[in-house]
Design a protein around this motif. Structure first.
Motif, PDB file in Angstrom:
ATOM      1  N   UNK A 108       0.832  -1.210   0.000  1.00 12.35           N
ATOM      2  CA  UNK A 108       0.000   0.000   0.000  1.00 12.35           C
ATOM      3  C   UNK A 108       0.865   1.257   0.000  1.00 12.35           C
ATOM      4  N   UNK A 127       2.158   1.553  -3.640  1.00  9.37           N
ATOM      5  CA  UNK A 127       1.127   1.928  -4.610  1.00  9.37           C
ATOM      6  C   UNK A 127       0.475   3.257  -4.238  1.00  9.37           C
ATOM      7  N   UNK A 128       1.085   4.007  -3.335  1.00 10.54           N
ATOM      8  CA  UNK A 128       0.678   5.366  -2.933  1.00 10.54           C
ATOM      9  C   UNK A 128      -0.669   5.404  -2.224  1.00 10.54           C
ATOM     10  N   UNK A 129      -1.090   4.279  -1.641  1.00 10.02           N
ATOM     11  CA  UNK A 129      -2.363   4.284  -0.918  1.00 10.02           C
ATOM     12  C   UNK A 129      -2.157   4.597   0.556  1.00 10.02           C
ATOM     13  N   UNK A 130      -0.916   4.536   1.018  1.00  8.23           N
ATOM     14  CA  UNK A 130      -0.630   4.699   2.432  1.00  8.23           C
ATOM     15  C   UNK A 130       0.651   5.519   2.552  1.00  8.23           C
ATOM     16  N   UNK A 131       0.675   6.430   3.513  1.00  3.64           N
ATOM     17  CA  UNK A 131       1.887   7.234   3.703  1.00  3.64           C
ATOM     18  C   UNK A 131       2.789   6.555   4.718  1.00  3.64           C
ATOM     19  N   UNK A 189       1.129  11.009  -8.284  1.00  2.00           N
ATOM     20  CA  UNK A 189       0.327  11.060  -9.522  1.00  2.00           C
ATOM     21  C   UNK A 189       1.012  10.308 -10.660  1.00  2.00           C
ATOM     22  N   UNK A 210       0.853   6.558 -10.156  1.00  2.00           N
ATOM     23  CA  UNK A 210      -0.465   5.965 -10.434  1.00  2.00           C
ATOM     24  C   UNK A 210      -0.703   5.725 -11.924  1.00  2.00           C
ATOM     25  N   UNK A 211      -0.015   6.497 -12.770  1.00  2.00           N
ATOM     26  CA  UNK A 211      -0.175   6.286 -14.211  1.00  2.00           C
ATOM     27  C   UNK A 211       0.609   5.063 -14.668  1.00  2.00           C
ATOM     28  N   UNK A 227      -1.918  -2.573  -9.953  1.00  2.00           N
ATOM     29  CA  UNK A 227      -2.009  -3.111  -8.590  1.00  2.00           C
ATOM     30  C   UNK A 227      -3.155  -4.096  -8.525  1.00  2.00           C
ATOM     31  N   UNK A 228      -2.864  -5.255  -7.998  1.00  2.00           N
ATOM     32  CA  UNK A 228      -3.912  -6.245  -7.791  1.00  2.00           C
ATOM     33  C   UNK A 228      -3.955  -6.519  -6.293  1.00  2.00           C
ATOM     34  N   UNK A 229      -4.946  -5.940  -5.585  1.00  2.00           N
ATOM     35  CA  UNK A 229      -5.009  -6.125  -4.134  1.00  2.00           C
ATOM     36  C   UNK A 229      -5.324  -7.570  -3.770  1.00  2.00           C
ATOM     37  N   UNK A 259      -7.618  -8.635  -1.882  1.00  2.00           N
ATOM     38  CA  UNK A 259      -9.050  -8.884  -1.913  1.00  2.00           C
ATOM     39  C   UNK A 259      -9.570  -8.487  -3.290  1.00  2.00           C
ATOM     40  N   UNK A 297     -11.249  -6.612  -5.831  1.00  2.00           N
ATOM     41  CA  UNK A 297     -11.879  -5.290  -5.712  1.00  2.00           C
ATOM     42  C   UNK A 297     -12.266  -4.682  -7.046  1.00  2.00           C
TER      43      UNK A 297
END
Lengths: 372, 314
Positions: free
Chosen positions: B49, B52-56, B74, B77-78, B82-84, B86, B88
């Motif tokens: 996370x 993949x820039x979802x968590x600092x 940004x 993200x381009x 990412x395949x989590x 779970x 989703x």
């Protein structure tokens, strides 16, 4: 633009595939608008009265005839035992006791005055106060009549006759008053419930994670959620307004319909912002539902829909003034019943624009804070 | 220049009470298939996370494809897929709609990068009009991989892609990863299955938020310090209990059909001595043989080392 378009297409596909949401959006407002105003009627009929008549004279008979002839009351017991009448109140069979004392007629004619006892069952407060005031009004009328009869020999009695006129709703039709208010509640529900539940659902399932690792920007995503529900809000309002209020209840707005839609547009932005705000704090649909329900109850009960705000204590008034629903209900009634123009509702406009900014900026601020 | 690099990354939850990652540093080269191996709760998903820039991160610096995960999220993200762990994707949208949606979001089309996903997509194509939520587990995983690949990412992050997938599908999946690696895509994959570790070029063993070892699977196996033996008998559970009583053994772990053991002092006749001792204790059909350690043996060894050093540290 392309991203917003693809988000909107996705959102509408999901909404139209949801077999339980769709009927709720379109059928619920119609059914509720048909049922609620007819059931929730303040004009109370069928008040059960028990009469304890210790006199059984012509005058007493005349008074009772007047009361029962009014159509609001139903005589359930006629006797001369107060205790027996009281048991009827206790068993909830009677709402009101009228006790006529001994020598009612004799004393009335001889001394020119007499006392009556009215005992009210105050368990149902509304029924009790309204019932008591009806009886008082009838007795007052009877009094005047009597006074006129007694004084026929002497000078003509002079008394002030008050004639009241119900402006904006001449026949005091309850539906005209309620239907616009109930419509506001539906529009509010779309904002508070559907919008917040929808976003929280994406959180719960995890799809928001997948969206967050794409180049979709936050404002794209938020607009992609707000626009569909804004449109649904307008559609529900139109169905209720033209479909039910006009066709079923014959409510024709006196004011400008465009002005009303202008207010609706801003109001929806404010309420969708509120839904967004809930969704930034809630992690599960259950949480969002509970929070939204809590606020909806306060919004509805303290909006002046059922009880006038003027009658509330000061603290409750303060809450009512911080309730966006209050303003829209007022605007609805002003435009629909009174035909108010923009000038009359300009403060309402300012307030709702304020709410729109407050909720949306708060939501965006909190959204930024929580997702890094 | 490495494609993914981490320098002293730390992350805590609950205001510092729960430590998810401690001081993690490693790097992945361009086009490498890198495995992150560790049990549940080791910190694998937190690491994903962050990348993949979802968590600092609380502290440290990380870059993906040369971009900083905090400042230049940004750009990242381009460029990443990412395949989590779970599933989703949108369950109420069909296979095709999900794929088209993600393609459009990344400003591309399914057609443009079809050759990359072709091998995988043909397997789910017969169900392209079925809602994603109604697919089987293996199909869901293939669709998720397609959606993560549709924009031809530079780096692919796969968080436990094979958890809850049957053995045949798991094998298929690893073959697909080899093909993607051949396309030059850097892949970071996490898994709790030790047997999948040998399929990666390099692996990091992670436990309690710390990296215990980073190397090729072969190197990690080679650094296992002691000769390892596998032992079995008719009654495996009493054998295990008896082995644990013996002073001459350094470690005893149950591994399905066999127990894996190492000796405190390994001499040539140590196995024979052990068998004699056990035969006296009424064990039947005793069998002992020297084996080469697997990743799991290495993992357990490193884990005990880590626990001991922590205990000594306290």
């Amino acid at each position: 633009m392309k991203i917003i378009k693809v988000l909107l297409i996705k959102e509408f596909k999901q909404i139209f595939r949801n077999k339980s949401l769709l009927p709720m959006i379109f059928v619920m407002p119609i059914i509720q608008l048909l049922v609620m105003p007819l059931a929730a009627d303040y004009t109370i009929k069928n008040i059960n009265i028990a009469v304890v008549d210790h006199d059984r004279s012509a005058q007493a008979k005349m008074l009772l005839d007047k009361i029962t002839a009014s159509g609001y009351f139903r005589l359930v017991d006629y006797g001369n035992n107060y205790k027996q009448a009281y048991t009827l109140i206790e068993s909830d069979k009677a709402d009101l006791i009228i006790e006529i004392p001994h020598n009612f007629e004799k004393d009335l004619l001889r001394e020119g005055q007499q006392q009556l006892l009215i005992a009210v069952n105050a368990i149902n407060g509304m029924k009790a106060t309204i019932g008591a005031s009806y009886v008082s009004a009838i007795i007052a009328a009877y009094n005047q009549n009597l006074l006129a009869q007694i004084n026929t020999i002497g000078a003509k009695p002079s008394f002030i006759n008050v004639i009241s006129n119900n402006w904006y709703n001449i026949f005091m039709r309850y539906q005209i008053f309620m239907v616009p208010g109930i419509l506001v509640i539906f529009v509010t529900m779309v904002g508070a419930y559907m919008c917040s539940l929808n976003i929280v659902k994406e959180k719960e399932i995890g799809t928001i994670e997948q969206i967050n690792v794409t180049p979709i920007k936050k404002y794209h995503y938020i607009l992609g959620k707000l626009i569909p529900f804004w449109i649904i809000g307008v559609v529900i309002f139109s169905i209720g307004f033209f479909g039910v209020a006009y066709w079923v209840y014959g409510i024709v707005p006196l004011g400008n319909v465009l002005l009303l839609y202008g207010y609706l547009a801003v109001y929806l932005v404010a309420l969708l912002g509120f839904g967004l705000l809930i969704s930034t704090y809630a992690d599960t649909q259950q949480q969002a539902m509970s929070v939204a329900f809590f606020f909806m109850m306060i919004f509805i009960l303290m909006s002046g829909l059922f009880t006038p705000i003027e009658a509330m204590p000061a603290w409750a008034k303060a809450i009512a003034h911080f309730n966006p629903v209050t303003y829209f209900i007022e605007v609805m009634r002003m435009i629909v019943l009174k035909g108010s123009g923009f000038y009359n509702i300009r403060t309402h406009f300012l307030v709702i624009i304020g709410f729109a900014f407050l909720f949306n900026f708060w939501a965006i601020w909190n959204y930024k804070k929580t997702s890094g | 220049m490495p494609d993914v690099s981490l320098e002293n990354i730390s992350k805590t939850y609950n205001k510092g009470k729960t430590i998810a990652l401690r001081d993690i540093s490693f790097s992945i080269e361009k086009g490498e298939l890198f495995g992150l191996i560790g049990p549940d709760g080791a910190g694998k998903t937190s690491l994903f996370r962050i990348l993949t820039t979802l968590l600092l991160p609380d502290a440290g610096k990380a870059t993906v494809n040369g971009y900083d995960v905090v400042q230049q999220y940004r750009e990242i993200r381009k460029r990443v897929g990412y395949m989590p762990g779970k599933f989703s994707l949108y369950q109420d949208l069909s296979v095709e709609e999900n794929l088209n949606f993600f393609a459009t979001v990344f400003n591309t089309t399914v057609k443009e990068n079809y050759n990359l996903i072709q091998d995988i997509y043909v397997q789910i194509a017969p169900f392209k009009n079925r809602p994603a939520g109604k697919l089987s587990g293996g199909m869901k995983q293939k669709l998720a991989l397609c959606c993560a690949l549709i924009h031809r990412p530079e780096v692919l992050f796969l968080d436990e892609p094979t958890t809850g997938v049957d053995t045949v599908s798991r094998k298929d999946f690893w073959q697909m990863l080899q093909k993607l690696k051949a396309e030059g895509i850097t892949i970071l994959v996490s898994t709790p299955y030790m047997d999948e570790a040998s399929l990666c070029e390099r692996i990091a063993l992670i436990q309690n938020g710390s990296i215990m070892s980073i190397d090729t699977p072969q190197q990690i196996i080679q650094m296992y310090p002691d000769p390892l033996f596998a032992i079995r008998a008719e009654n495996m559970s009493t054998l295990l209990a008896d082995l644990r009583q013996l002073q001459l053994l350094k470690s005893v772990y149950s591994f399905g059909d066999y127990h894996h053991i190492t000796f405190v002092q390994n001499q040539e006749n140590s196995p024979q001595e052990l068998v004699q001792q056990l035969a006296q204790a009424q064990h039947l059909q005793l069998e002992i043989k020297p084996i080469t350690p697997g990743i799991e043996d290495c993992f357990i060894y490193l884990m005990t080392q880590q626990n001991e050093s922590q205990r000594n540290g306290n």
